[in-house]
Design a protein around this motif. Structure first.
Motif, PDB file in Angstrom:
ATOM      1  N   UNK A  45       0.814  -1.221   0.000  1.00 32.41           N
ATOM      2  CA  UNK A  45       0.000   0.000   0.000  1.00 32.41           C
ATOM      3  C   UNK A  45       0.845   1.269   0.000  1.00 32.41           C
ATOM      4  N   UNK A  46       1.948   1.289   0.754  1.00 33.05           N
ATOM      5  CA  UNK A  46       2.740   2.514   0.845  1.00 33.05           C
ATOM      6  C   UNK A  46       3.427   2.850  -0.471  1.00 33.05           C
ATOM      7  N   UNK A  47       3.596   1.841  -1.374  1.00 30.58           N
ATOM      8  CA  UNK A  47       4.283   2.094  -2.636  1.00 30.58           C
ATOM      9  C   UNK A  47       3.439   2.928  -3.597  1.00 30.58           C
ATOM     10  N   UNK A  48       2.122   2.999  -3.371  1.00 31.72           N
ATOM     11  CA  UNK A  48       1.291   3.863  -4.207  1.00 31.72           C
ATOM     12  C   UNK A  48       1.627   5.335  -3.988  1.00 31.72           C
ATOM     13  N   UNK A 107       0.137   6.805   4.480  1.00 30.36           N
ATOM     14  CA  UNK A 107      -0.395   6.764   5.848  1.00 30.36           C
ATOM     15  C   UNK A 107      -1.255   5.520   6.031  1.00 30.36           C
ATOM     16  N   UNK A 108      -0.925   4.712   7.032  1.00 32.60           N
ATOM     17  CA  UNK A 108      -1.723   3.523   7.316  1.00 32.60           C
ATOM     18  C   UNK A 108      -3.123   3.911   7.797  1.00 32.60           C
ATOM     19  N   UNK A 109      -3.230   5.043   8.473  1.00 30.70           N
ATOM     20  CA  UNK A 109      -4.543   5.500   8.930  1.00 30.70           C
ATOM     21  C   UNK A 109      -5.441   5.805   7.732  1.00 30.70           C
ATOM     22  N   UNK A 110      -4.869   6.420   6.697  1.00 32.84           N
ATOM     23  CA  UNK A 110      -5.636   6.714   5.483  1.00 32.84           C
ATOM     24  C   UNK A 110      -6.082   5.416   4.805  1.00 32.84           C
ATOM     25  N   UNK A 111      -5.203   4.437   4.734  1.00 29.05           N
ATOM     26  CA  UNK A 111      -5.540   3.162   4.093  1.00 29.05           C
ATOM     27  C   UNK A 111      -6.692   2.483   4.824  1.00 29.05           C
ATOM     28  N   UNK A 112      -6.623   2.456   6.144  1.00 26.51           N
ATOM     29  CA  UNK A 112      -7.626   1.728   6.919  1.00 26.51           C
ATOM     30  C   UNK A 112      -8.978   2.442   6.954  1.00 26.51           C
ATOM     31  N   UNK A 113      -8.967   3.768   6.802  1.00 26.22           N
ATOM     32  CA  UNK A 113     -10.228   4.511   6.920  1.00 26.22           C
ATOM     33  C   UNK A 113     -10.812   4.947   5.581  1.00 26.22           C
ATOM     34  N   UNK A 114      -9.975   5.199   4.576  1.00 26.66           N
ATOM     35  CA  UNK A 114     -10.450   5.759   3.311  1.00 26.66           C
ATOM     36  C   UNK A 114     -10.445   4.763   2.149  1.00 26.66           C
ATOM     37  N   UNK A 115      -9.727   3.662   2.284  1.00 31.07           N
ATOM     38  CA  UNK A 115      -9.650   2.675   1.202  1.00 31.07           C
ATOM     39  C   UNK A 115     -10.476   1.457   1.601  1.00 31.07           C
TER      40      UNK A 115
END
Length: 243
Positions: A36-39, A98-106
């Motif tokens: 995910x962070x590679x995006x 941001x892991x927070x963005x991944x977990x909440x927005x994706x």
């Protein structure tokens, strides 16, 4: 990581994205799965935001994401030659750091099912036509027979034969006789008629020890001595031993 044909070592997410897009048909659907962070890599984010439309970004399910931390990009390759850069999509990719963005927005992949659909375009491959005919095998006999490669092949595969005849020009030395013994040329039945002989040859190996006395000590030297022993039975039944 450095792949075959590459000149330098680098991460392969961007390289493989560019390669895959090159062979993807216009209007084709790209599925791109990376951590995910590679995006958030600016090269990857800009490339995706420029070359694709009807895009969706989803992550692995809640059950699998903690183990793999990977997201799935789905998008249709743009068909127009002029590619318009999507700034909003680009910013969304940058936020994937941001892991927070991944977990909440994706959204997880299982929640994306049914919300958006893509159509894989049909491909009409062009099949090259060709012409064949059946030839008579007799037409190839002379071509094969006169072929230089086939002639060389026959010479290489020809059985080796040892031909011994006549008297030697000079006396055979021990080294030459040892070579004949090793090749089996002096074992068995040789000659014809009155010159028919039964021959058996062998190599006799002995150790020769010599002593050399000096003023203060005695030096002992050992060397290997090799001799050739040949037994011959003549047509008259006489046994001869040559040493």
């Amino acid at each position: 990581m450095k792949a075959y044909g590459d000149e330098k070592s680098e991460r392969k997410e961007y390289t493989e994205l560019v390669r895959g897009t090159r062979y993807l048909a216009p209007g084709g659907i790209m599925l791109y799965i990376i951590p995910s962070y590679r995006f958030s890599d600016r090269q990857i984010a800009r490339f995706l935001a420029t070359h694709f439309e009807d895009v969706a970004l989803t992550r692995f399910t809640d059950e699998d994401y903690p183990d793999f931390r990977q997201c799935i990009f789905i998008g249709k390759k743009k068909e127009s030659k002029t590619k318009r850069f999507d700034e909003l999509l680009y910013q969304k990719f940058l936020d994937c750091n941001s892991e927070h963005f991944i977990e909440t927005e994706v959204k997880p992949a299982d929640q994306l099912i049914g919300e958006q659909t893509w159509t894989v375009p049909a491909v009409k491959p062009e099949v090259a036509t060709f012409y064949t005919r059946i030839e008579q095998k007799e037409e190839f006999y002379s071509l094969i027979h006169n072929n230089k490669g086939f002639t060389a092949f026959k010479e290489r595969t020809r059985p080796k034969s040892l031909s011994i005849g006549g008297d030697p020009i000079i006396n055979i030395a021990q080294g030459q006789m040892a070579l004949l013994l090793a090749s089996g040329a002096v074992n068995g039945v040789l000659g014809e008629g009155e010159r028919l002989h039964v021959v058996q040859g062998m190599e006799v190996v002995t150790q020769v020890v010599t002593e050399e006395k000096t003023e203060h000590s005695t030096i002992t030297k050992s060397r290997t001595k090799r001799e050739v022993s040949v037994k011959v039975i003549t047509p008259k039944g006489i046994v001869k031993k040559l040493m």
